[in-house]
Design an enzyme around this catalytic site. Structure first.
Site, PDB file in Angstrom:
ATOM      1  N   ASP A 289       0.858  -1.184   0.000  1.00 22.24           N
ATOM      2  CA  ASP A 289       0.000   0.000   0.000  1.00 22.24           C
ATOM      3  C   ASP A 289       0.902   1.244   0.000  1.00 22.24           C
ATOM      4  O   ASP A 289       2.135   1.153   0.094  1.00 22.24           O
ATOM      5  CB  ASP A 289      -0.977  -0.009   1.189  1.00 22.24           C
ATOM      6  CG  ASP A 289      -2.196   0.896   0.930  1.00 22.24           C
ATOM      7  OD1 ASP A 289      -2.160   1.707  -0.022  1.00 22.24           O
ATOM      8  OD2 ASP A 289      -3.181   0.815   1.689  1.00 22.24           O
TER       9      ASP A 289
HETATM   10  C1  BGC Z   1      -5.121   3.266   0.302  1.00 26.17           C
HETATM   11  C2  BGC Z   1      -5.326   2.197  -0.747  1.00 26.17           C
HETATM   12  C3  BGC Z   1      -5.291   2.811  -2.123  1.00 26.17           C
HETATM   13  C4  BGC Z   1      -4.003   3.570  -2.305  1.00 26.17           C
HETATM   14  C5  BGC Z   1      -3.850   4.188  -3.678  1.00 26.17           C
HETATM   15  C6  BGC Z   1      -3.925   4.134   0.004  1.00 26.17           C
HETATM   16  O1  BGC Z   1      -3.868   5.227   0.860  1.00 26.17           O
HETATM   17  O2  BGC Z   1      -4.976   2.644   1.554  1.00 26.17           O
HETATM   18  O3  BGC Z   1      -6.531   1.526  -0.526  1.00 26.17           O
HETATM   19  O4  BGC Z   1      -5.443   1.809  -3.092  1.00 26.17           O
HETATM   20  O5  BGC Z   1      -3.923   4.588  -1.333  1.00 26.17           O
HETATM   21  O6  BGC Z   1      -4.717   5.211  -3.888  1.00 26.17           O
END
Ligand code: BGC
Length: 761
Positions: free
Chosen positions: A286
């Site tokens: 993530d």
């Molecule tokens: C979130 C994810 C997301 C990613 C990209 C992160 O802050 O936890 O769920 O896919 O950002 O946008």
């Protein structure tokens, strides 16, 4: 997008011959190992790097000349927050024509509940208990996103969430592992279709691997305390179901489970996901989660963080550039990482190959298709039908709903009735508030006599508008009141310590209720709320979530009965914030709660232990009668056994409607204490007035396994109790059977889909 050209271009084009050589060396497909042999270490590391092409609200904004030079140097494997067939074609062209090896880039975005056609938020979609609808939504989202040049979505989000304080509960399917598993696999199949290389499918990025939803106190990013049994039986099954459905990628969670941050957790990722489950797809961290291993206190520096993540088999580093900047040093200090690098590169190249990018890197970049497929009438129609199916009728006193066509004057109250943006919910991709038909617009179009008053903004304490709303109510025959949460109350980093109505909305409700006019509450938002003060006194309550572009028509059709609500809660509604978690599948206690007789039981002094509305709850404008349940056998073997459970269901009311027939199990005596109920099958069936159908569920003995004291799936001998009903707290029929012998199971029971057949279908 700003596309710059550099002097490197001509040189790179000449070197591009190497790419062709790698293609030729492969037989009919691109030979990944041939590529690996040609790659420098820096080029290999480059494939592991995912960079920000923009921001989620400013797509492509970072694709300047410097960024393109990185692509030319082979330093990037993927971009996120980018979109558009034209701009992405140009970006891809730079990678293909101007980098030494011409390896295509992967373009990704959070397409969570629609790309341009925005569907109900995922929690609402789970409330329809209709995996076919979840699959259809994902197919449409993939069609639109792929036409905009995207290859990859970070969805489905399959985290089990039992604490509604956690804002991200809106992104998943709620509290139950079985329902969550069905929604997970349906969406993976919808996004990826039968063929990942088809130009209208995209790669699913099932997230957030581990137990992100168990974040302590419902605080986003907080650690989770989940034991091995809870992990195996509750949090991991939807991920396993996604693997079985072929998810080509997963994203790791930000948080730690039992003290081990997931993005560096080799036991969870390498040993379990890779080795035990045999899953070989692309594992992405993530956002900055590799770097955050330092803040978690398990890595001293970026080199240590890179090492931990690579050892755990995290293939791609989202935006932190830890792999980009520190992996080479890590490899130099520890040569044993070298094969792990190759392994990661191989997995990334494999998904690029499976998407068909080596054969035709531009297949997703057709601008004509991009304009044709967005928000078509058919997509809107699907969004409306799915929104209708997601609405849950929580309460309907004296059959106040459906409203008669001549309902007289309706006072429509509440800022949320007129809030287009909110209906798009958290993660709205290219959704546009201008596309949304609000409740106000739809009601005014459908009914001749509507008076609107905002009353109170959804989050403000300002009560000055309440008097006007009361006047509107006094001059009307009834009130439709839209209250709850706006889109920005749920989602990432949107945890709340209180589950009560925000702002002055309780005061607004109280004032309207005091007028004595019938009040129908349209409850908006992305999480369960603890609102007994409202549900006890309102005449009817519809859980209408955040329903996407067709929210208004779906709600209005439901108010007037053109849609008979058939949704069921995918998560329990608590009576008070202090009652959470209040999930239905809790363990029994040695002293079950007894509110009346004894103090020394598992009860609260000041509130019942039962939820306000239970998991599976949802009323209808008609009634369903459950006939006698029949079993195919009184006993099945633990090894390879199967049992069918048949139940006739009749619509005994005056109108057609959908019922979700729910089958729960309990293992009353086992080597470990078992939940009081566990969902093991369900079917949403449509019945005309007076119609009767038989639902047959078929379960295998594997579905009765537990995670044993010896750390394995175990099917034990003894009685299994089955409960069939309309909700977890509205069980209509009970029956039991025996399991003979012992056997080891294969995968988590909740990850296994029961067979369902419905007579006449
Ligand atoms: C979130 C994810 C997301 C990613 C990209 C992160 O802050 O936890 O769920 O896919 O950002 O946008």
């Amino acid at each position: 997008m700003v596309v710059g050209f550099s002097a490197a271009q001509a040189q790179a084009q000449a070197q591009n011959a190497d790419h062709r050589q790698a293609q030729v060396e492969g037989a009919s497909h691109t030979d990944i190992d041939a590529f690996l042999k040609l790659m420098t270490r820096a080029e290999k590391v480059g494939q592991l790097v995912q960079r920000m092409g923009g921001r989620s609200k400013a797509l492509n904004s970072r694709l300047g000349p410097e960024e393109l030079d990185r692509v030319r140097r082979g330093e990037v494997g993927s971009y996120l927050h980018v979109a558009g067939a034209g701009p992405l074609r140009e970006l891809q062209r730079v990678a293909i024509e101007e980098s030494r090896l011409g390896i295509p880039l992967l373009f990704s975005m959070d397409v969570v509940h629609g790309y341009r056609t925005i569907f109900p938020v995922p929690l609402a979609m789970a409330a329809n208990w209709n995996p076919d609808a979840a699959r259809l939504h994902a197919e449409i989202a993939a069609r639109e996103a792929s036409a905009a040049g995207l290859h990859w979505t970070f969805a489905p989000m399959v985290d089990i969430a039992r604490d509604p304080r956690w804002g991200r509960i809106v992104e998943g399917a709620g509290e139950d592992a079985y329902l969550g598993s069905r929604m997970a696999e349906a969406q993976v199949r919808g996004f990826q279709g039968g063929d990942l290389s088809a130009r209208d499918t995209i790669m699913a990025g099932t997230k957030h691997f581990g137990a992100y939803g168990a974040a302590e106190g419902g605080r986003d990013y907080a650690g989770a305390e989940a034991g091995e049994r809870s992990m195996r039986e509750v949090y991991l099954p939807p991920f396993r179901a996604a693997a079985n459905a072929g998810t080509a990628s997963y994203m790791t969670a930000f948080n730690a489970v039992d003290g081990v941050p997931t993005t560096g957790n080799a036991a969870l990722l390498r040993s379990m996901l890779r080795d035990e489950w045999g899953w070989d797809g692309l594992l992405l961290s993530d956002w900055r989660a590799v770097e955050e291993l330092m803040a978690h206190g398990v890595a001293r520096d970026r080199l240590g963080a890179a090492t931990l993540a690579l050892r755990a088999s995290v293939d791609m580093d989202m935006v932190a550039d830890v792999y980009a900047e520190d992996l080479v040093a890590a490899l130099e200090s520890d040569p044993s990482l070298e094969p792990l690098l190759d392994e990661a590169v191989r997995r990334i190249l494999k998904v690029k190959r499976d998407l068909g990018l080596f054969d035709d890197p531009y297949k997703y970049h057709d601008s004509a298709r991009e304009t044709e497929v967005m928000l078509t009438a058919a997509h809107r129609d699907a969004a409306r039908r799915i929104a209708e199916q997601s609405i849950v009728l929580l309460k309907n006193e004296r059959q106040v709903l459906p409203l008669a066509r001549d309902a007289g004057r309706i006072a429509l109250v509440g800022a949320l009735a007129d809030d287009a943006l909110s209906q798009l919910g958290s993660w709205r991709a290219r959704g546009d508030a201008a596309d949304v038909v609000t409740l106000r617009a739809a009601l005014e179009a459908a009914h001749p006599d509507v008076v609107y008053a905002s009353g109170a903004a959804s989050r403000s304490d300002d009560e000055s508008g309440i008097a006007e709303a009361v006047r509107a109510a006094e001059n009307a025959d009834m009130v439709v009141l839209a209250i709850g949460e706006d889109y920005d109350c749920s989602g990432e980093a949107r945890s709340r310590s209180s589950l009560e109505l925000p702002g002055a909305q309780q005061a607004l409700f109280d004032a309207l209720e005091a007028t004595g006019k019938p009040v129908v509450v349209v409850l908006t938002g992305g999480r369960p709320l603890a609102i007994p003060e409202v549900t006890e006194r309102a005449d009817a309550v519809l859980a209408a979530w955040l329903l996407g572009v067709e929210a208004g028509p779906a709600i209005v059709n439901t108010l007037f009965g053109a849609n008979n609500p058939g949704g069921k809660l995918p998560v329990s509604f608590p009576r008070a914030t202090g009652q959470v978690p209040v999930n239905y599948d809790h363990l029994p206690s040695g002293r079950p709660a007894d509110p009346d007789l004894s103090k020394d039981t598992a009860r609260y002094m000041d509130a019942p232990v039962t939820p306000l509305y239970a998991f599976g709850h949802g009323l209808s404008y008609t009634n369903f009668d459950y006939g006698e349940v029949r079993l195919s056998a009184a006993q099945i073997p633990a090894q390879g056994g199967a049992i069918s459970v048949t139940i006739p269901v009749t619509n005994t009311g005056p109108v057609a409607g959908d019922e979700v027939v729910q089958l729960y199990m309990r293992d009353p005596v086992a080597s470990v204490s078992r939940p009081v109920q566990q969902l093991r099958a369900f079917a949403r069936i449509a019945l005309d007035a007076g119609e009767r159908r038989e639902v047959m569920f078929t379960l295998t003995s594997d579905q009765f396994a537990l995670w044993s004291l010896d750390d394995d799936w175990l099917i034990e001998p003894g009685t299994i109790e089955l409960m069939v009903g309309s909700s977890s707290d509205d069980i209509r029929k009970r029956i039991s059977f025996e399991i003979a012998g012992t056997a080891t199971g294969s995968i988590a029971p909740a990850a296994i889909a029961s067979g369902v057949s419905v007579s006449g279908e």
